[in-house]
Design a protein around this motif. Structure first.
Motif, PDB file in Angstrom:
ATOM      1  N   LEU A   1       3.403  26.914 -15.690  1.00 53.74           N
ATOM      2  CA  LEU A   1       4.444  27.784 -15.157  1.00 53.74           C
ATOM      3  C   LEU A   1       4.148  28.258 -13.741  1.00 53.74           C
ATOM      4  O   LEU A   1       4.912  29.030 -13.166  1.00 53.74           O
ATOM      5  CB  LEU A   1       4.604  29.012 -16.064  1.00 53.74           C
ATOM      6  N   VAL A   2       3.040  27.778 -13.179  1.00 58.29           N
ATOM      7  CA  VAL A   2       2.597  28.255 -11.864  1.00 58.29           C
ATOM      8  C   VAL A   2       2.467  27.080 -10.899  1.00 58.29           C
ATOM      9  O   VAL A   2       1.728  26.130 -11.173  1.00 58.29           O
ATOM     10  CB  VAL A   2       1.241  28.974 -11.968  1.00 58.29           C
ATOM     11  N   ALA A   3       3.168  27.140  -9.778  1.00 54.98           N
ATOM     12  CA  ALA A   3       3.071  26.103  -8.754  1.00 54.98           C
ATOM     13  C   ALA A   3       2.277  26.614  -7.561  1.00 54.98           C
ATOM     14  O   ALA A   3       2.512  27.728  -7.085  1.00 54.98           O
ATOM     15  CB  ALA A   3       4.460  25.668  -8.289  1.00 54.98           C
ATOM     16  N   PRO A   4       1.347  25.829  -7.044  1.00 51.49           N
ATOM     17  CA  PRO A   4       0.615  26.227  -5.836  1.00 51.49           C
ATOM     18  C   PRO A   4       1.557  26.323  -4.636  1.00 51.49           C
ATOM     19  O   PRO A   4       2.619  25.694  -4.597  1.00 51.49           O
ATOM     20  CB  PRO A   4      -0.386  25.082  -5.636  1.00 51.49           C
TER      21      PRO A   4
ATOM     22  N   HIS B   1      -4.080  22.591 -11.073  1.00 47.69           N
ATOM     23  CA  HIS B   1      -4.949  23.369 -11.946  1.00 47.69           C
ATOM     24  C   HIS B   1      -4.605  23.000 -13.382  1.00 47.69           C
ATOM     25  O   HIS B   1      -3.698  22.178 -13.628  1.00 47.69           O
ATOM     26  CB  HIS B   1      -4.752  24.875 -11.706  1.00 47.69           C
ATOM     27  N   GLN B   2      -5.313  23.572 -14.309  1.00 50.28           N
ATOM     28  CA  GLN B   2      -5.050  23.274 -15.715  1.00 50.28           C
ATOM     29  C   GLN B   2      -3.589  23.590 -16.053  1.00 50.28           C
ATOM     30  O   GLN B   2      -3.129  24.712 -15.868  1.00 50.28           O
ATOM     31  CB  GLN B   2      -5.973  24.100 -16.607  1.00 50.28           C
TER      32      GLN B   2
ATOM     33  N   LYS C   1      -6.655  28.391 -14.280  1.00 51.81           N
ATOM     34  CA  LYS C   1      -7.929  27.821 -14.708  1.00 51.81           C
ATOM     35  C   LYS C   1      -8.157  26.459 -14.050  1.00 51.81           C
ATOM     36  O   LYS C   1      -7.229  25.680 -13.855  1.00 51.81           O
ATOM     37  CB  LYS C   1      -7.947  27.655 -16.227  1.00 51.81           C
ATOM     38  N   LYS C   2      -9.394  26.206 -13.691  1.00 57.78           N
ATOM     39  CA  LYS C   2      -9.877  24.908 -13.245  1.00 57.78           C
ATOM     40  C   LYS C   2      -9.020  24.280 -12.139  1.00 57.78           C
ATOM     41  O   LYS C   2      -8.457  23.192 -12.300  1.00 57.78           O
ATOM     42  CB  LYS C   2      -9.970  23.944 -14.440  1.00 57.78           C
ATOM     43  N   PRO C   3      -8.893  24.918 -10.980  1.00 58.11           N
ATOM     44  CA  PRO C   3      -8.130  24.316  -9.883  1.00 58.11           C
ATOM     45  C   PRO C   3      -8.838  23.074  -9.343  1.00 58.11           C
ATOM     46  O   PRO C   3     -10.065  22.959  -9.422  1.00 58.11           O
ATOM     47  CB  PRO C   3      -8.078  25.428  -8.840  1.00 58.11           C
TER      48      PRO C   3
ATOM     49  N   ASP D   1      -0.132  30.550 -18.456  1.00 61.27           N
ATOM     50  CA  ASP D   1       0.102  29.141 -18.710  1.00 61.27           C
ATOM     51  C   ASP D   1       0.244  28.423 -17.377  1.00 61.27           C
ATOM     52  O   ASP D   1       1.184  28.675 -16.612  1.00 61.27           O
ATOM     53  CB  ASP D   1       1.385  28.992 -19.538  1.00 61.27           C
ATOM     54  N   GLY D   2      -0.691  27.539 -17.074  1.00 57.01           N
ATOM     55  CA  GLY D   2      -0.719  26.886 -15.769  1.00 57.01           C
ATOM     56  C   GLY D   2       0.507  26.058 -15.469  1.00 57.01           C
ATOM     57  O   GLY D   2       0.842  25.836 -14.297  1.00 57.01           O
TER      58      GLY D   2
END
Length: 520
Positions: free
Chosen positions: A70-73, A159-160, A99-101, A67-68
């Motif tokens: 929940l993810v930080a660059p 990202h998505q 997905k889809k950055p 799940d995007g």
């Protein structure tokens, strides 16, 4: 485990790469890569064409996306393109597959409606290559073109599921400023041999405070390969060090173009025959060098009245010969062509060259590289290069004005060099964060002068170390530090200036001198 020692001694970098690939091929998959680029033109953002990725193959482990939201660059870092006025690459990392950055960009933080797709470069390190277990790294890049010179842009990466344009993520935004179209005063900073440490973090903090237009990193970037011999991805190699390094560096590199050159610790045998496959996944550098296949860290760019050239001394190093001769002479030919072009340009006053191994240094560890003196020093002198910046030796050292391996003019602290008529000044700025080396002579720096007439040292030649006693060691400082350069243009016929300062981790100035040249 890497390449056995008895084999590594007889293998080139390319042969070691093939050995490691064959050994771990059971757990490896290879794919080609493409990248969708975005272009910025006339204030409007338009999609670019699909282009081949920088590295022709990828090594990766399959992983399901999460799940995007929940993810930080993290680990954002910038780099100029070949045209620093109109091109910038934004790079970052994510800890898992997303997905889809994309990048959002605009002239104001509240206007990030322009969205540009980004490329993912997936780097897989299997268990058994170095110290880490199976480890997959996801590096993301978006190359922007047709930007406006001298303009500050706001951007966010996502990202998505993670959109930096959303109000609660406004704190993740960054900025960058393109190089100006005309000559203007500016500052840049430089060092080498940083790695991950408190001292590396402290130097980053001080560099950010200088407000530099860009930063030069003269090789030995993260030290994921602590051996530094380019012999194999040995038991000390740990790809996860790069995750720590990019997170550490983000405080500066998210807003200041972080222009790297490759050193001996940056040759990582697992990823590619030249050892730079991992670097090509992590960085996108200007693509105007002589040989992108073998020398991805060789390039040039222009900021205002100053041309910057990055070289790869692994190609000419007698001391650490893993990649010795890899360019077949093309790097030196390209370098001379660049020098000739820039010296003929009416818009360029100064030429600054940076790379890892030292032309002139008295460290007890590596000292001077004979391959650099043989191949490039004659060109520095022929085309009156204004400043040469090196790393490799973990200390600060600055020479007098040198020509023909001799001091043509002593350059005490605070004095001025005139390269058009005198010679070249060399600075070793390799105390960015790694453990320090030593000198044979006492420290001598601003406020603590202890000058000596000669210093015992050595030079690495094709026949091994050769002792030499030198008179050109003017400033020596054995502690953490970096270089600041203030560039001051001038009207035609008047003296333009490079005001160069050595800055200690404490913030104290340890050296300063000026390089002056009549403006065109």
């Amino acid at each position: 485990m890497g390449v056995p020692d008895q084999l590594a001694e007889r293998m080139s970098m390319a042969e070691q790469h093939e050995y490691l690939r064959a050994r771990f091929s059971r757990r490896t998959m290879i794919r080609g890569g493409t990248v969708t680029l975005g272009a910025v033109t006339g204030g409007a953002f338009v999609p670019g064409a699909v282009a081949q990725a920088a590295t022709p193959t990828r090594t990766f482990a399959s992983a399901a996306t999460v799940d995007g939201s929940l993810v930080a660059p993290f680990g954002r870092h910038l780099a100029y393109g070949a045209d620093a006025r109109t091109e910038m690459t934004i790079s970052w990392q994510v800890p898992v597959a997303v997905k889809k950055p994309f990048v959002r960009i605009g002239a104001h933080p509240w206007d990030l409606s322009r969205k540009i797709e980004a490329e993912v470069r997936t780097l897989y390190t299997p268990a058994g290559v170095g110290a880490s277990g199976d480890h997959t790294q996801y590096y993301v890049h978006a190359k922007l073109s047709h930007l406006k010179p001298g303009r500050t842009y706001y951007y966010g990466v996502g990202h998505q599921g993670f959109d930096p344009a959303e109000a609660h993520l406004a704190g993740t935004l960054g900025t960058f400023t393109t190089a100006p179209a005309h000559k203007k005063p500016f500052t840049f900073t430089a060092f080498g041999d940083q790695g991950v440490s408190y001292h590396g973090l402290a130097n980053d903090s001080l560099i950010l405070g200088q407000n530099p237009a860009f930063h030069l990193h003269a090789g030995d970037i993260a030290y994921a390969d602590p051996a530094g011999q380019g012999k194999s991805a040995d038991t000390g190699f740990d790809s996860r060090v790069w995750d720590q390094f990019l997170a550490q560096t983000e405080s500066v590199a998210k807003s200041v173009p972080w222009m790297v050159s490759y050193g001996n610790h940056d040759m990582e045998a697992w990823y590619s025959p030249n050892g730079y496959g991992g670097e090509e996944a992590r960085f996108t550098l200007p693509d105007n060098g002589p040989d992108k296949k073998n020398l991805p860290g060789v390039y040039s760019f222009v900021h205002g009245n100053t041309a910057i050239i990055s070289l790869d001394p692994n190609d000419v190093s007698f001391e650490i010969p893993a990649n010795l001769g890899i360019s077949g002479g093309t790097q030196t030919k390209w370098f001379e062509a660049q020098l000739k072009k820039y010296r003929a340009s009416k818009d360029i006053d100064f030429i600054v060259v940076f790379f890892h191994h030292c032309a002139y240094c008295t460290s007890t560890a590596h000292a001077s590289e004979g391959g650099v003196r043989q191949e490039w020093v004659p060109l520095f002198e022929k085309y009156t290069v204004d400043l040469v910046i090196n790393g490799h030796n973990h200390q600060y050292e600055r020479t007098d004005v040198i020509k023909g391996d001799k001091v043509v003019k002593k350059l005490p602290i605070g004095e001025t060099a005139y390269p058009e008529t005198e010679g070249v000044v060399y600075v070793t700025a390799g105390a960015a964060g790694r453990s320090l080396y030593a000198f044979t002579a006492p420290d001598s720096y601003e406020g603590h002068l202890n000058e000596v007439d000669s210093v015992a040292s050595f030079i690495n030649t094709k026949d091994g170390k050769v002792n030499e006693t030198v008179a050109w060691s003017r400033v020596r400082y054995l502690n953490y530090s970096f270089l600041r350069v203030d560039v001051e243009p001038a009207p035609r016929g008047h003296y333009a200036k490079l005001k160069v300062s050595g800055i200690a981790e404490t913030g104290d100035r340890i050296d300063h001198f000026t390089v002056a040249r009549k403006a065109k």
